[in-house]
Design a protein around this motif. Structure first.
Motif, PDB file in Angstrom:
ATOM      1  N   TRP A  93      -5.782   3.293   6.987  1.00  8.96           N
ATOM      2  CA  TRP A  93      -5.962   2.681   5.675  1.00  8.96           C
ATOM      3  C   TRP A  93      -4.574   2.393   5.103  1.00  8.96           C
ATOM      4  CZ3 TRP A  93     -10.685   1.528   3.362  1.00  8.96           C
ATOM      5  CH2 TRP A  93     -11.819   1.992   4.054  1.00  8.96           C
ATOM      6  N   ARG A  94      -4.202   1.114   5.060  1.00  9.81           N
ATOM      7  CA  ARG A  94      -2.854   0.725   4.618  1.00  9.81           C
ATOM      8  C   ARG A  94      -2.772   0.548   3.102  1.00  9.81           C
ATOM      9  NH1 ARG A  94       0.910   1.468   8.761  1.00  9.81           N
ATOM     10  NH2 ARG A  94       0.029   0.742  10.740  1.00  9.81           N
ATOM     11  N   LYS A  95      -3.778  -0.133   2.512  1.00  5.10           N
ATOM     12  CA  LYS A  95      -3.760  -0.415   1.076  1.00  5.10           C
ATOM     13  C   LYS A  95      -4.825   0.409   0.384  1.00  5.10           C
ATOM     14  CE  LYS A  95      -1.951  -5.127   1.489  1.00  5.10           C
ATOM     15  NZ  LYS A  95      -2.184  -6.565   1.217  1.00  5.10           N
ATOM     16  N   GLY A  96      -4.552   0.797  -0.837  1.00  8.54           N
ATOM     17  CA  GLY A  96      -5.463   1.604  -1.631  1.00  8.54           C
ATOM     18  C   GLY A  96      -4.757   1.974  -2.936  1.00  8.54           C
ATOM     19  N   PRO A  97      -5.277   2.923  -3.658  1.00 17.88           N
ATOM     20  CA  PRO A  97      -6.273   3.936  -3.276  1.00 17.88           C
ATOM     21  C   PRO A  97      -7.718   3.473  -3.476  1.00 17.88           C
ATOM     22  CG  PRO A  97      -5.427   4.415  -5.453  1.00 17.88           C
ATOM     23  CD  PRO A  97      -4.667   3.213  -4.978  1.00 17.88           C
ATOM     24  N   PHE A  98      -8.607   4.105  -2.705  1.00 13.63           N
ATOM     25  CA  PHE A  98     -10.041   3.920  -2.841  1.00 13.63           C
ATOM     26  C   PHE A  98     -10.685   5.293  -3.033  1.00 13.63           C
ATOM     27  CE2 PHE A  98      -8.771   0.213  -0.303  1.00 13.63           C
ATOM     28  CZ  PHE A  98      -9.479  -0.816  -0.920  1.00 13.63           C
ATOM     29  N   GLU A  99     -11.925   5.244  -3.472  1.00 12.26           N
ATOM     30  CA  GLU A  99     -12.708   6.476  -3.561  1.00 12.26           C
ATOM     31  C   GLU A  99     -14.161   6.129  -3.269  1.00 12.26           C
ATOM     32  OE1 GLU A  99     -14.271   9.178  -7.132  1.00 12.26           O
ATOM     33  OE2 GLU A  99     -12.075   9.207  -6.954  1.00 12.26           O
ATOM     34  N   LEU A 100     -14.797   6.883  -2.394  1.00 10.30           N
ATOM     35  CA  LEU A 100     -16.179   6.627  -2.023  1.00 10.30           C
ATOM     36  C   LEU A 100     -16.996   7.890  -2.230  1.00 10.30           C
ATOM     37  CD1 LEU A 100     -17.767   4.176  -0.735  1.00 10.30           C
ATOM     38  CD2 LEU A 100     -17.681   5.459   1.404  1.00 10.30           C
ATOM     39  N   PHE A 101     -17.905   7.846  -3.208  1.00 12.14           N
ATOM     40  CA  PHE A 101     -18.774   8.978  -3.522  1.00 12.14           C
ATOM     41  C   PHE A 101     -17.988  10.279  -3.706  1.00 12.14           C
ATOM     42  CE2 PHE A 101     -21.542   6.004  -1.153  1.00 12.14           C
ATOM     43  CZ  PHE A 101     -22.489   5.776  -2.127  1.00 12.14           C
ATOM     44  N   GLY A 102     -16.876  10.173  -4.431  1.00 13.45           N
ATOM     45  CA  GLY A 102     -16.069  11.348  -4.730  1.00 13.45           C
ATOM     46  C   GLY A 102     -15.019  11.688  -3.699  1.00 13.45           C
ATOM     47  N   LEU A 103     -15.020  10.994  -2.557  1.00 12.69           N
ATOM     48  CA  LEU A 103     -14.029  11.242  -1.510  1.00 12.69           C
ATOM     49  C   LEU A 103     -12.864  10.274  -1.688  1.00 12.69           C
ATOM     50  CD1 LEU A 103     -13.085  12.602   1.114  1.00 12.69           C
ATOM     51  CD2 LEU A 103     -14.436  10.902   2.367  1.00 12.69           C
ATOM     52  N   ALA A 104     -11.668  10.800  -1.974  1.00  8.91           N
ATOM     53  CA  ALA A 104     -10.490   9.967  -2.204  1.00  8.91           C
ATOM     54  C   ALA A 104      -9.896   9.508  -0.881  1.00  8.91           C
ATOM     55  CB  ALA A 104      -9.448  10.741  -3.003  1.00  8.91           C
ATOM     56  N   ILE A 105      -9.598   8.211  -0.792  1.00  8.90           N
ATOM     57  CA  ILE A 105      -8.907   7.634   0.362  1.00  8.90           C
ATOM     58  C   ILE A 105      -7.480   7.347  -0.079  1.00  8.90           C
ATOM     59  CG2 ILE A 105      -8.839   5.743   2.023  1.00  8.90           C
ATOM     60  CD1 ILE A 105     -11.842   5.417   1.637  1.00  8.90           C
ATOM     61  N   ASP A 106      -6.573   8.197   0.311  1.00 11.51           N
ATOM     62  CA  ASP A 106      -5.160   8.086  -0.077  1.00 11.51           C
ATOM     63  C   ASP A 106      -4.451   7.225   0.956  1.00 11.51           C
ATOM     64  OD1 ASP A 106      -2.716   8.462  -1.282  1.00 11.51           O
ATOM     65  OD2 ASP A 106      -2.413  10.485  -0.482  1.00 11.51           O
ATOM     66  N   ALA A 107      -4.385   5.927   0.698  1.00 10.17           N
ATOM     67  CA  ALA A 107      -3.836   4.977   1.657  1.00 10.17           C
ATOM     68  C   ALA A 107      -2.317   5.101   1.758  1.00 10.17           C
ATOM     69  CB  ALA A 107      -4.223   3.553   1.252  1.00 10.17           C
ATOM     70  N   GLU A 108      -1.765   4.457   2.783  1.00  6.60           N
ATOM     71  CA  GLU A 108      -0.308   4.478   2.983  1.00  6.60           C
ATOM     72  C   GLU A 108       0.425   3.946   1.750  1.00  6.60           C
ATOM     73  OE1 GLU A 108       3.113   2.651   5.997  1.00  6.60           O
ATOM     74  OE2 GLU A 108       1.129   1.714   5.909  1.00  6.60           O
ATOM     75  N   TRP A 109      -0.045   2.821   1.218  1.00  7.08           N
ATOM     76  CA  TRP A 109       0.584   2.216   0.049  1.00  7.08           C
ATOM     77  C   TRP A 109      -0.156   2.613  -1.219  1.00  7.08           C
ATOM     78  CZ3 TRP A 109       4.945  -0.731  -0.556  1.00  7.08           C
ATOM     79  CH2 TRP A 109       5.562  -1.204   0.611  1.00  7.08           C
ATOM     80  N   ARG A 110       0.582   3.038  -2.210  1.00  2.47           N
ATOM     81  CA  ARG A 110       0.020   3.177  -3.550  1.00  2.47           C
ATOM     82  C   ARG A 110       0.008   1.771  -4.163  1.00  2.47           C
ATOM     83  NH1 ARG A 110       2.953   8.706  -4.108  1.00  2.47           N
ATOM     84  NH2 ARG A 110       1.204  10.153  -4.355  1.00  2.47           N
ATOM     85  N   SER A 111      -0.977   0.978  -3.764  1.00  4.57           N
ATOM     86  CA  SER A 111      -1.027  -0.424  -4.164  1.00  4.57           C
ATOM     87  C   SER A 111      -1.224  -0.574  -5.661  1.00  4.57           C
ATOM     88  CB  SER A 111      -2.143  -1.141  -3.412  1.00  4.57           C
ATOM     89  OG  SER A 111      -1.978  -1.008  -2.014  1.00  4.57           O
ATOM     90  N   ASN A 112      -1.742   0.453  -6.319  1.00  3.93           N
ATOM     91  CA  ASN A 112      -1.888   0.392  -7.776  1.00  3.93           C
ATOM     92  C   ASN A 112      -0.532   0.305  -8.470  1.00  3.93           C
ATOM     93  OD1 ASN A 112      -1.884   3.164  -6.668  1.00  3.93           O
ATOM     94  ND2 ASN A 112      -1.846   3.810  -8.802  1.00  3.93           N
ATOM     95  N   TRP A 113       0.523   0.811  -7.834  1.00  2.99           N
ATOM     96  CA  TRP A 113       1.844   0.683  -8.434  1.00  2.99           C
ATOM     97  C   TRP A 113       2.253  -0.794  -8.462  1.00  2.99           C
ATOM     98  CZ3 TRP A 113       5.699   5.076  -6.680  1.00  2.99           C
ATOM     99  CH2 TRP A 113       5.108   6.313  -6.959  1.00  2.99           C
ATOM    100  N   LYS A 114       2.027  -1.492  -7.359  1.00  6.90           N
ATOM    101  CA  LYS A 114       2.359  -2.919  -7.315  1.00  6.90           C
ATOM    102  C   LYS A 114       1.476  -3.695  -8.287  1.00  6.90           C
ATOM    103  CE  LYS A 114       3.507  -4.326  -3.318  1.00  6.90           C
ATOM    104  NZ  LYS A 114       3.504  -4.762  -1.899  1.00  6.90           N
ATOM    105  N   TRP A 115       0.211  -3.315  -8.357  1.00  2.00           N
ATOM    106  CA  TRP A 115      -0.692  -3.961  -9.304  1.00  2.00           C
ATOM    107  C   TRP A 115      -0.175  -3.808 -10.727  1.00  2.00           C
ATOM    108  CZ3 TRP A 115      -4.355  -7.391  -9.945  1.00  2.00           C
ATOM    109  CH2 TRP A 115      -5.085  -7.380 -11.133  1.00  2.00           C
ATOM    110  N   ASP A 116       0.299  -2.635 -11.069  1.00  2.00           N
ATOM    111  CA  ASP A 116       0.796  -2.400 -12.425  1.00  2.00           C
ATOM    112  C   ASP A 116       1.999  -3.285 -12.745  1.00  2.00           C
ATOM    113  OD1 ASP A 116      -1.151  -0.497 -12.874  1.00  2.00           O
ATOM    114  OD2 ASP A 116       0.157   1.223 -12.453  1.00  2.00           O
ATOM    115  N   ARG A 117       2.752  -3.678 -11.732  1.00  2.00           N
ATOM    116  CA  ARG A 117       3.917  -4.540 -11.959  1.00  2.00           C
ATOM    117  C   ARG A 117       3.503  -5.963 -12.299  1.00  2.00           C
ATOM    118  NH1 ARG A 117       5.946  -2.101  -6.606  1.00  2.00           N
ATOM    119  NH2 ARG A 117       6.846  -0.122  -7.294  1.00  2.00           N
TER     120      ARG A 117
END
Length: 328
Positions: A93-117
């Motif tokens: 999993w390269r891009k994320g983060p995602f969460e599925l039914f309470g299970l966090a998928i901690d991807a390689e990239w914290r893509s939310n940081w780029k999104w915030d920019r």
């Protein structure tokens, strides 16, 4: 193995394109999707499809894209261990983060940081968006939550189509976000259809970057907006780096421009109103090895004694985000 009925169903997208007067492109996509969205697209496709079918029923969850994690909320009716094992079949999993039914998928990239920019610099309200090199669609989901009307992502890699499909099966309006099996070279040269086109992390993989920028321009309506994110080198002059071998252990690097040179390219390709949104050095906090991406990551790509250099001795990764508009 046959493709499950709802997996890779792009009929709705083709209908949307025809309704918007893009009948020729819709016919072309129907042929390409028929050729590429198949059980033979990759040696692991049968494993990925089996994992997709093993996911909890779509009626059990609802997609929420409003926060940093693209989340499926609900009760999975299976153990976290079973769910984790299923999702790990889609590793890495390269891009994320995602969460599925309470299970966090901690991807390689914290893509939310780029999104915030970029989030505060771009108005996505009611926009039709083309996301070139979209990966698993993380940014597309965030754009929908920010008000986009339609997001079409393009990516040539089958694993990313499958990761996108994991979350699309829980979307209440799946017809508003699609990922299609295309590279930028597959795009028509005269689309003129999108209010906003994104190219994030693609330009430096091109041997002829100006051709990439010129092709992106033709996807936009007159006055439409381009958002380009790419590696750059620090220089106030028209300079570029063209690695003869690898760059940060990557083989497929073409040209890394200075910000001044990139701006010059954009002008030459028919863009105006060029603005720099952000320039940031990539850190080990933003791109790193995790339990969901167990291969080498940025820490192994840098000189261990000087993190301002790559392992090959080049300047360490720095990324710029620019906005530009297609000239009328």
């Amino acid at each position: 193995m046959t493709i499950p009925k709802k997996l890779f169903d792009r009929a709705g997208l083709l209908k949307v394109l025809e309704q918007r007067g893009l009948t020729v492109w819709a016919h072309h996509l129907r042929e390409l999707c028929g050729q590429r969205l198949t059980a033979n697209a990759h040696g692991l496709m049968s494993n990925w499809m089996a994992a997709w079918e093993a996911l909890p029923d779509s009626e059990l969850g609802e997609l929420d894209c409003s926060g940093p994690e693209v989340r499926v909320c609900g009760q999975a009716l299976q153990s976290i261990e079973e769910l984790r094992a299923t999702l790990m079949r889609f590793h890495p999993w390269r891009k994320g983060p995602f969460e599925l039914f309470g299970l966090a998928i901690d991807a390689e990239w914290r893509s939310n940081w780029k999104w915030d920019r970029i989030a505060d610099a771009i108005d996505f309200t009611n926009k039709t968006v083309l996301d070139v090199g979209c990966g698993n669609g993380y940014y597309g989901w965030r754009m929908l939550a920010a008000g986009a009307d339609l997001v079409i992502g393009c990516d040539p890699f089958p694993l990313y189509w499958m990761q996108f499909e994991v979350f699309r099966r829980y979307a209440t309006q799946p017809e508003r976000h699609w990922v299609i099996p295309l590279a930028d070279d597959d795009l028509p040269s005269d689309l003129s259809a999108f209010d906003l086109t994104l190219s994030m992390g693609v330009l430096y993989h091109r041997q002829r970057p100006q051709e990439h920028l010129a092709r992106l321009r033709t996807t936009l309506v007159p006055g439409g907006q381009l958002l380009i994110e790419t590696l750059v080198i620090e220089s106030e002059t028209l300079m570029s780096l063209t690695p003869s071998g690898r760059y940060a252990k990557m083989r497929n690097i073409g040209v890394i421009p200075s910000l001044a040179l990139l701006t010059d390219w954009l002008k030459d390709c028919g863009y105006c109103d060029i603005q720099t949104i952000d320039v940031s050095r990539t850190t080990n906090s933003e791109q790193r090895r995790t339990a969901w991406m167990t291969f080498e990551s940025l820490n192994e790509f840098l000189d261990p004694s000087d993190h301002l250099l790559t392992i090959e001795g080049h300047p360490a990764p720095m990324r710029a985000v620019l906005s530009a508009r297609r000239s009328e």
